[in-house]
Design an enzyme around this catalytic site. Structure first.
Site, PDB file in Angstrom:
ATOM      1  N   SER A   8      -9.684  -5.255   2.656  1.00 58.16           N
ATOM      2  CA  SER A   8     -10.417  -6.072   2.965  1.00 58.16           C
ATOM      3  C   SER A   8     -11.945  -5.596   3.374  1.00 58.16           C
ATOM      4  O   SER A   8     -12.848  -6.298   2.796  1.00 58.16           O
ATOM      5  CB  SER A   8      -9.752  -7.202   4.275  1.00 58.16           C
ATOM      6  OG  SER A   8      -9.383  -6.801   5.029  1.00 58.16           O
ATOM      7  N   SER A   9     -12.339  -4.060   4.086  1.00 56.88           N
ATOM      8  CA  SER A   9     -13.287  -4.006   4.053  1.00 56.88           C
ATOM      9  C   SER A   9     -13.636  -2.995   3.235  1.00 56.88           C
ATOM     10  O   SER A   9     -14.947  -3.880   2.760  1.00 56.88           O
ATOM     11  CB  SER A   9     -13.278  -3.052   5.315  1.00 56.88           C
ATOM     12  OG  SER A   9     -12.884  -1.579   5.363  1.00 56.88           O
ATOM     13  N   THR A  18      -4.467  11.443   0.314  1.00 60.79           N
ATOM     14  CA  THR A  18      -4.759  12.797  -0.333  1.00 60.79           C
ATOM     15  C   THR A  18      -5.807  12.100  -0.670  1.00 60.79           C
ATOM     16  O   THR A  18      -6.956  13.084  -1.134  1.00 60.79           O
ATOM     17  CB  THR A  18      -4.189  13.165  -1.660  1.00 60.79           C
ATOM     18  OG1 THR A  18      -3.752  11.175  -2.334  1.00 60.79           O
ATOM     19  CG2 THR A  18      -2.836  13.039  -1.316  1.00 60.79           C
ATOM     20  N   ASP A  19      -6.876  11.670  -0.904  1.00 58.77           N
ATOM     21  CA  ASP A  19      -8.742  11.268  -1.037  1.00 58.77           C
ATOM     22  C   ASP A  19      -9.180  12.076  -0.672  1.00 58.77           C
ATOM     23  O   ASP A  19     -10.366  12.373  -1.239  1.00 58.77           O
ATOM     24  CB  ASP A  19      -8.893   9.806  -1.300  1.00 58.77           C
ATOM     25  CG  ASP A  19      -8.616   9.060  -0.289  1.00 58.77           C
ATOM     26  OD1 ASP A  19      -8.337   9.686   0.599  1.00 58.77           O
ATOM     27  OD2 ASP A  19     -10.030   7.110   0.252  1.00 58.77           O
ATOM     28  N   GLY A  22      -3.981  -3.102   5.228  1.00 61.15           N
ATOM     29  CA  GLY A  22      -3.710  -2.816   4.757  1.00 61.15           C
ATOM     30  C   GLY A  22      -3.936  -2.398   3.070  1.00 61.15           C
ATOM     31  O   GLY A  22      -3.119  -1.406   2.210  1.00 61.15           O
ATOM     32  N   ASP A  80     -10.397   3.323  -1.862  1.00 63.41           N
ATOM     33  CA  ASP A  80     -10.528   1.702  -1.430  1.00 63.41           C
ATOM     34  C   ASP A  80     -11.746   1.157  -2.495  1.00 63.41           C
ATOM     35  O   ASP A  80     -11.368   0.270  -3.301  1.00 63.41           O
ATOM     36  CB  ASP A  80     -10.312   1.536  -0.284  1.00 63.41           C
ATOM     37  CG  ASP A  80      -9.117   1.901   1.047  1.00 63.41           C
ATOM     38  OD1 ASP A  80      -8.362   2.559  -0.071  1.00 63.41           O
ATOM     39  OD2 ASP A  80      -9.520   2.002   2.034  1.00 63.41           O
TER      40      ASP A  80
HETATM   41  C1  GLA Z   1      -7.084   3.844   3.779  1.00 58.66           C
HETATM   42  C2  GLA Z   1      -8.990   4.957   3.070  1.00 58.66           C
HETATM   43  C3  GLA Z   1      -8.261   5.285   2.235  1.00 58.66           C
HETATM   44  C4  GLA Z   1      -7.408   6.752   1.879  1.00 58.66           C
HETATM   45  C5  GLA Z   1      -6.368   5.786   2.474  1.00 58.66           C
HETATM   46  C6  GLA Z   1      -4.859   6.489   2.873  1.00 58.66           C
HETATM   47  O1  GLA Z   1      -6.791   3.329   2.930  1.00 58.66           O
HETATM   48  O2  GLA Z   1      -9.717   3.873   3.292  1.00 58.66           O
HETATM   49  O3  GLA Z   1      -9.768   6.171   2.049  1.00 58.66           O
HETATM   50  O4  GLA Z   1      -7.374   7.785   2.639  1.00 58.66           O
HETATM   51  O5  GLA Z   1      -6.408   4.970   4.213  1.00 58.66           O
HETATM   52  O6  GLA Z   1      -4.648   7.060   1.672  1.00 58.66           O
END
Ligand code: GLA
Length: 384
Positions: free
Chosen positions: A126-127, A34-35, A123, A172
């Site tokens: 880490s990056s 959604t971001d 998931g 993130d």
């Molecule tokens: C990754 C992306 C985030 C977001 C998620 C899914 O982590 O880096 O910006 O889009 O996927 O919600």
């Protein structure tokens, strides 16, 4: 984490000692994909992340040692280099330097050693932790902390876009920089307004089960984003002022269904569903209704699996196992294509679930999943 090894290796490699900085990985309770659609997300930083030791070297050279890389763990580049290093891990640091300089920060050369306890490709971002720790440290060292925290998060995001090939949203990097112990953060990705939510679900635990399917975000992630943009472009031919899926409701989407491929339509529909789920979860959290939170997590999972198509058999299996076991909520977390499931489990069920999931997953896929109990920690910081 124990920084003694980091300190020793830094001294061995560079003959001095430096300052320590840390940035965390993240979880996300709900609000997935959604971001970049201008929607809401609900992340929190974890107690695991990337730690660096760093010291100005008085030149234009950047010398990097990555303790956890098995091969090619030492990279040098100069701040004047136009092209990025070959080693993918070093591109994150290169990108952060370039993005800081674009924003008017004059950097000097530095030596840095990098280590982490956030699992790579699981998931947990880490990056983003790597980008944030360098953005934070370099801002402190070379700009007196003048670049504000949102800009630091945007520097990490721009690094992904411009140097790493992932057109990610802001979640993130935001969570890594802004994290606060014991709190989830509801972020409106359109206005960038945010609110800390103390998260202490009495009687429940959050636990990650790592499928050990390495997730890498790249083309497949970018394609999902393109599907959303296609849907927005179609809706914008009929409705004024539509800039993202945030502005779109079901009537609008359905009115352009014929202009869209089935894939694009379903992905856009997932995003509309998820927008509603995030708001429902906020209400449920305010009421302490964790059973409802959990039901929404399952809905997110199956939406991500069937409509957004970012799951894999291993993740679906872990979620089905959780469902069979009576776990309150379970879903893919983060971008998808592997990594962890996030599980909201009643304390009384915790041991039973973890052992069942571990046993059955090992039997089916021949690999023992890793288990991480979630502790919600602070964001980017200098360590003493
Ligand atoms: C990754 C992306 C985030 C977001 C998620 C899914 O982590 O880096 O910006 O889009 O996927 O919600």
């Amino acid at each position: 984490m124990d920084t003694a090894i980091l300190r020793n290796r830094f001294r061995e490699q560079f003959g001095t000692s430096g300052d320590l900085y840390f940035s965390p990985g993240r979880i996300n309770l709900i609000g997935e994909h959604t971001d970049y659609n201008g929607g809401f997300v609900f992340p929190g930083a974890v107690d695991k992340g990337i730690t660096i030791e760093i010291y100005r070297n008085g030149s234009r050279k950047v010398c990097l040692l990555a303790l956890d890389q098995k091969e090619n763990n030492y990279v040098e580049f100069t701040l004047d280099d136009a092209s990025k290093p070959e080693e993918h891990w070093a591109c994150y640091v290169f990108g952060v330097c370039k993005e800081l300089e674009k924003r008017g920060v004059t950097l000097g050369g530095f030596n840095a050693a990098i280590t982490g306890d956030v699992p790579l490709g699981a998931g947990m971002s880490s990056s983003a932790a790597l980008e944030s720790v360098f953005a934070f440290a370099l801002n402190t060292m070379f700009a007196g902390g003048r670049v504000d925290k949102f800009e630091l998060a945007k520097i990490g995001q721009a690094t992904e876009h411009n140097y790493c090939g992932v057109n990610c949203g802001i979640m993130d990097q935001f969570a890594s920089v802004f994290g606060r112990e014991g709190c989830l953060i509801r972020l409106d990705c359109r206005s960038l307004e945010y609110e800390y939510f103390p998260f202490d679900p009495k009687g429940y635990t959050l636990v990650l089960i790592d499928s050990c399917v390495k997730h890498t975000l790249g083309n497949e992630y970018n394609e999902r984003r393109e599907s959303c943009e296609n849907a927005v472009a179609a809706v914008a031919t009929q409705w004024i002022g539509v800039e993202s899926l945030r502005d779109v409701d079901y009537t609008m989407l359905n009115s352009v269904k014929k202009m869209l491929t089935d894939t694009d339509y379903r992905r856009a529909k997932y995003v509309l569903d998820e927008k509603e789920r995030v708001l429902a979860v906020c209400d449920a959290l305010n009421e302490g209704n964790y059973e409802l939170v959990g039901r929404k997590m399952y809905e997110t999972h199956w939406g991500l699996s069937r409509d957004y198509t970012v799951s894999c058999p291993e993740l679906d299996f872990l979620v089905e196992t959780a469902q069979e076991c009576g776990v309150t909520g379970s879903r893919i977390m983060g971008g998808g294509f592997g990594g962890c499931t996030l599980n909201l489990v009643r304390d009384t069920l915790y041991d039973k679930f973890v052992s069942k999931a571990t046993r059955e997953y090992s039997l089916k896929f021949g690999i023992t999943p890793k288990v991480y109990r979630v502790v919600i920690g602070d964001g980017s910081r200098k360590l003493q």
